[in-house]
Scaffold this active site. Structure first.
Site, mmCIF file in Angstrom:
data_model
loop_
_atom_site.group_PDB
_atom_site.id
_atom_site.type_symbol
_atom_site.label_atom_id
_atom_site.label_comp_id
_atom_site.label_asym_id
_atom_site.label_seq_id
_atom_site.Cartn_x
_atom_site.Cartn_y
_atom_site.Cartn_z
ATOM 1 N N ARG B 55 0.825 -1.214 0.000
ATOM 2 C CA ARG B 55 0.000 0.000 0.000
ATOM 3 C C ARG B 55 0.856 1.258 0.000
ATOM 4 O O ARG B 55 0.649 2.171 -0.802
ATOM 5 C CB ARG B 55 -0.902 0.019 1.239
ATOM 6 C CG ARG B 55 -1.801 -1.178 1.354
ATOM 7 C CD ARG B 55 -2.376 -1.262 2.757
ATOM 8 N NE ARG B 55 -3.199 -0.107 3.065
ATOM 9 C CZ ARG B 55 -4.518 -0.089 2.968
ATOM 10 N NH1 ARG B 55 -5.163 -1.157 2.561
ATOM 11 N NH2 ARG B 55 -5.191 0.993 3.259
ATOM 12 N N THR B 56 1.806 1.293 0.931
ATOM 13 C CA THR B 56 2.630 2.499 1.027
ATOM 14 C C THR B 56 3.536 2.628 -0.192
ATOM 15 O O THR B 56 3.747 3.722 -0.719
ATOM 16 C CB THR B 56 3.459 2.460 2.328
ATOM 17 O OG1 THR B 56 2.566 2.283 3.421
ATOM 18 C CG2 THR B 56 4.248 3.740 2.518
ATOM 19 N N LYS B 83 18.449 -9.955 5.618
ATOM 20 C CA LYS B 83 19.246 -10.555 6.690
ATOM 21 C C LYS B 83 20.718 -10.380 6.351
ATOM 22 O O LYS B 83 21.188 -10.854 5.327
ATOM 23 C CB LYS B 83 18.901 -12.052 6.812
ATOM 24 C CG LYS B 83 19.443 -12.691 8.071
ATOM 25 C CD LYS B 83 18.466 -12.510 9.213
ATOM 26 C CE LYS B 83 19.100 -13.047 10.502
ATOM 27 N NZ LYS B 83 18.389 -12.564 11.685
ATOM 28 N N ARG B 105 11.330 2.413 3.926
ATOM 29 C CA ARG B 105 10.513 1.725 4.936
ATOM 30 C C ARG B 105 11.432 0.696 5.565
ATOM 31 O O ARG B 105 12.084 -0.065 4.847
ATOM 32 C CB ARG B 105 9.309 1.048 4.262
ATOM 33 C CG ARG B 105 8.629 -0.065 5.053
ATOM 34 C CD ARG B 105 7.876 0.406 6.267
ATOM 35 N NE ARG B 105 6.761 1.264 5.943
ATOM 36 C CZ ARG B 105 5.481 0.862 5.959
ATOM 37 N NH1 ARG B 105 5.163 -0.372 6.265
ATOM 38 N NH2 ARG B 105 4.532 1.725 5.663
ATOM 39 N N HIS B 135 5.951 7.632 11.031
ATOM 40 C CA HIS B 135 5.448 7.464 9.667
ATOM 41 C C HIS B 135 4.881 8.827 9.261
ATOM 42 O O HIS B 135 3.666 9.011 9.185
ATOM 43 C CB HIS B 135 4.366 6.375 9.664
ATOM 44 C CG HIS B 135 4.015 5.880 8.290
ATOM 45 N ND1 HIS B 135 4.567 6.378 7.134
ATOM 46 C CD2 HIS B 135 3.153 4.903 7.903
ATOM 47 C CE1 HIS B 135 4.050 5.741 6.099
ATOM 48 N NE2 HIS B 135 3.191 4.834 6.543
#
Ligand SMILES: [Zn+2]
Lengths: 428, 351
Positions: B55-56, B83, B105, B135
């Site tokens: 979505r973002t 990782k 993000r 945010h």
């Protein structure tokens, strides 16, 4: 061995005196001593202390030689004025057997910069489940008397009780890393106003204080002594003060960084400030200083924790916890305790040499500066002011929170059994 | 405005109002047949996502593309980056690619701040959500939505949210949306109340510029906007609350509770909604709920942020002739793309 005359030093910060070293021993302390046949060190204005003793050092060998070795760690120790360090057990493999502690002990002997006294793990693999062979480590060449799972808390109350009881047989002591594990899952910094704003998992003071409260009561119940590592909160101070007032046999240490730095620094998200236990508040810092001054906290211990650059040059959550401290410890204590008037140099000698040697059972360190004693000595230029430059460190790691900060004082000479390990501020 | 947008605290009241006003101009463009502006032509915006959030990401992607920027989506989740590979190495890679803005993000609080301040990279950094920290563009789009609904699309221009009462309900402890909103709405003059069970309010909340309540029913009649936060069901496993049902009963918004709100009050949700948990379907689907509008407003708001960070001080959508483009800065748009002058080296591949 040749003779060395240290001329005009303020012994423990007192009157200027001459100290003559002959071989491994202090031959004479007085005024106007003859320099005949001796190398002379002019020490006017400097303070002479007994060689410093660190009860809490991570030397990383075996296993993490990329961050430190016994050799580089003891060179760092000598640079900082230390003549003996206790090597924590959280190596790879863990120092939980006679074999591993003897290996560390032997590496210390070979280094020649500083005596290394290994600490043994309380439990196998630091897992908190089964006692290590504590007696075998004590009976080994390393003569282990301090046991700690440092890095982890001995959180099982029964295991802690048994360990406290068991080591009484040979005069041992358990050094507890007080951290209730469930209260600190995912913990990233002190829990409080700043953690709430930064969105970092909180490490509440109560997670330390509840373990200390439990352990002093356990020590009282079984008649053992217990040592508390890196006390970091005002509440912990109150509990230890109360325990001592009750006659409980407890000793406690504070790190230099907890005497100087606060959680406000975490706002930078610079992982060089990430440490366990975390930096706390200004009120905690002031309470720790006061407790060190009044003897509630017995000693300063560095918790020197080297980490390679890549383990710090990353986002906060991914970074390793810990700071190097051997080479800056005395300067931080000078700034926070001496220059604030809380402690004189005799007090510093007690908190950084006499008391840690006594707690750790070292017979030949932390001795008075007087004739017949081992010549373990540290000469400090207290008027010095300098900016910390990690590039100058003897440690293999550079993760210092003091980079670029001006700190007072520097060690110009360190003597280990009469041999100079540091001369004019440089490793010999 | 600062060079980066990391925290809602980076914004002054005037910065925030400018962003909201600019977002309104951007929204007008969205109403035109050709939705594109040439404003950021030739510039590269990288969406660097260490955590899944379709979505973002698509919201930022749409915003950048409507401004004609080239967009590179760098999804670090599941690749070597998630990782072990360091944020630093990724940053150096992006720097080598010539990113002008990095929208990041990250699951770790503070990662955008590190990216912006550690000297690894030169580009503007936009925080698209970091851990449980902030945010800020979500807060901006929420403020935009509140201003539009409560003050008005045209009437709102140049205005802040003075005196508007906004209630934020749910998992404040773990919510970056709540942190940014409390900060930004306070900056804009709103009166903010957070409502949650005490387990889900951070220690230290007393220093936040908001009121705290544990009782939703008391606060609802005094709210002009009620923002429901997503509550993860897994939280009950860590004993933050006993059961889902109990949470819904005490802190969920259903039709009965919504009826206690003033008639003009709106219900907001940053999405995705847990229907039946913090919000019932009846509320989610009512016309007082702005969840879908918030999505559309997100694109306009992010256009405004990218424009103001990268495009500079000229008006985004002017009515007169185009000013001469500055040498090192993209020129602001004057007309939709069809009428704009096209330069020969415009990169087109990612549009
Ligand atoms: Zn520890």
């Amino acid at each position: 061995m040749s003779k060395i005359l240290i001329r005009g030093a303020k012994v423990l910060g007192g009157e200027a005196q001459d100290v003559l070293i002959d071989g491994e021993t202090i031959a004479e302390v007085g005024t106007g001593l003859s320099a005949e046949g001796a190398t002379v060190i002019e020490a006017e204005g400097k303070v002479l202390l007994p060689g410093l003793v660190d009860l809490h050092t991570h030397l990383r060998e075996p296993g993490r030689e990329d961050s430190e070795t016994v050799l580089t760690g003891t060179r760092a120790a000598a640079s900082g004025g230390f003549t003996a360090v206790f090597a924590m057990a959280n190596t790879f493999p863990v120092a939980d057997t006679a074999g591993v502690v003897e290996q560390v002990w032997r590496l210390g002997k070979e280094s020649g910069y500083c005596d290394v006294q290994p600490i043994g793990a309380v439990t196998v693999g630091l897992e908190g489940k089964q006692l290590s062979e504590l007696g075998a480590m004590h009976d080994s060449a390393a003569r282990v008397t301090v046991f700690s799972d440092d890095g982890k808390c001995v959180d099982d109350a029964v295991i802690m009780r048994r360990a406290l009881e068991y080591v009484k047989a040979f005069g041992g002591v358990v050094a507890q890393h007080a951290q209730e594990p469930r209260l600190t899952e995912g913990a990233q910094m002190n829990e409080g106003v700043v953690s709430g704003e930064l969105g970092l998992g909180g490490w509440p003071a109560v997670a330390e204080e509840s373990i200390i409260a439990r352990d002093v009561l356990l020590a009282e119940h079984v008649g053992s002594r217990v040592h508390i590592c890196h006390l970091s909160t005002a509440g912990s101070v109150e509990i230890v003060r109360w325990a001592k007032s009750r006659g409980i046999d407890v000793t406690a240490e504070v790190t230099p960084h907890h005497l100087l730095l606060t959680e406000e620094l975490v706002r930078s998200y610079n992982a060089v400030y990430k440490v366990n236990p975390p930096l706390r508040t200004e009120a905690d810092v002031l309470a720790l200083r006061e407790a060190l001054a009044d003897g509630t906290i017995d000693i300063v211990a560095t918790d020197h924790a080297p980490h390679p650059h890549e383990d710090k040059d990353c986002e906060w959550a991914a970074a390793a916890m810990g700071m190097v401290g051997l080479e800056t410890a005395l300067s931080v204590v000078q700034q926070t305790m001496v220059e604030t008037g809380l402690l004189d140099w005799a007090g510093v000698a007690d908190r950084m040499s006499f008391a840690p040697a006594r707690i750790g059972g070292l017979e030949n360190h932390g001795r008075p500066v007087s004739a017949g004693e081992p010549a373990n000595l540290t000469l400090v230029e207290t008027s010095y002011r300098g900016v910390v430059d990690p590039a100058q460190f003897a440690s293999r790691s550079r993760n210092t929170p003091y980079e670029g900060r001006e700190l007072p004082g520097r060690v110009t000479h360190t003597f280990l059994r009469g041999r100079a390990t540091v001369v004019d501020g440089t490793l010999a | 405005m600062k060079r980066h947008l990391i925290s809602a605290a980076d914004l002054t009241r005037d910065d925030a109002v400018l962003i909201l006003d600019t977002a309104e101009e951007m929204a007008r463009v969205a109403d035109r047949p050709i939705k594109k502006l040439p404003t950021l032509r030739g510039l590269t915006v990288v969406n660097l996502f260490f955590e899944d959030s379709t979505r973002t990401r698509i919201s930022f992607e749409a915003a950048a593309k409507r401004l004609s920027a080239d967009v590179i989506n760098f999804s670090a989740k599941g690749s070597s980056v998630s990782k072990g590979e360091s944020l630093k190495d990724t940053a150096l890679t992006l720097e080598a690619m010539g990113a002008d803005a990095v929208v990041i993000r990250h699951h770790a609080s503070g990662a955008p701040y590190r990216l912006a301040t550690s000297g690894w990279i030169d580009s503007a950094v936009v925080n698209a959500g970091d851990g449980t920290h902030e945010h800020p563009t979500q807060a901006l789009l929420d403020a935009f939505t509140i201003r539009r609904r409560l003050v008005g699309r045209d009437a709102g221009l140049g205005k802040d949210l003075d005196g508007r009462r906004v209630t934020i309900v749910g998992d404040v402890l773990h919510s970056r949306v709540a942190r940014s909103n409390v900060q930004l709405l306070h900056t804009l003059g709103a009166e903010v109340t957070v409502v949650a069970p005490p387990t889900l309010v951070p220690i230290g909340v007393g220093s936040w510029p908001c009121e705290v309540s544990y009782n939703l029913d008391e606060v609802l009649p005094k709210s002009d906007a009620v923002m429901m936060l997503r509550v993860q069901r897994e939280r009950m496993n860590a004993a933050f609350f006993p059961t889902e049902r109990e949470y819904s009963r005490r802190y969920g918004l259903d039709g009965d509770r919504m009826a206690k709100m003033p008639g003009h009050a709106i219900v907001m949700h940053p999405g995705p909604m847990n229907r039946g948990m913090e919000i019932t379907a009846q509320v989610a689907d009512s016309d007082r709920c702005t969840a879908v509008e918030q999505v559309a407003n997100g694109v306009s708001t992010r256009m405004a942020v990218l424009y103001l960070l990268l495009g500079g001080s000229e008006p985004a959508v002017a009515t007169g002739n185009a000013p001469a483009p500055a040498a090192s800065r993209p020129s602001p748009a004057t007309t939709p793309e069809r009428g704009a002058e096209r330069r020969p080296f415009d990169a087109e591949e990612s549009k």
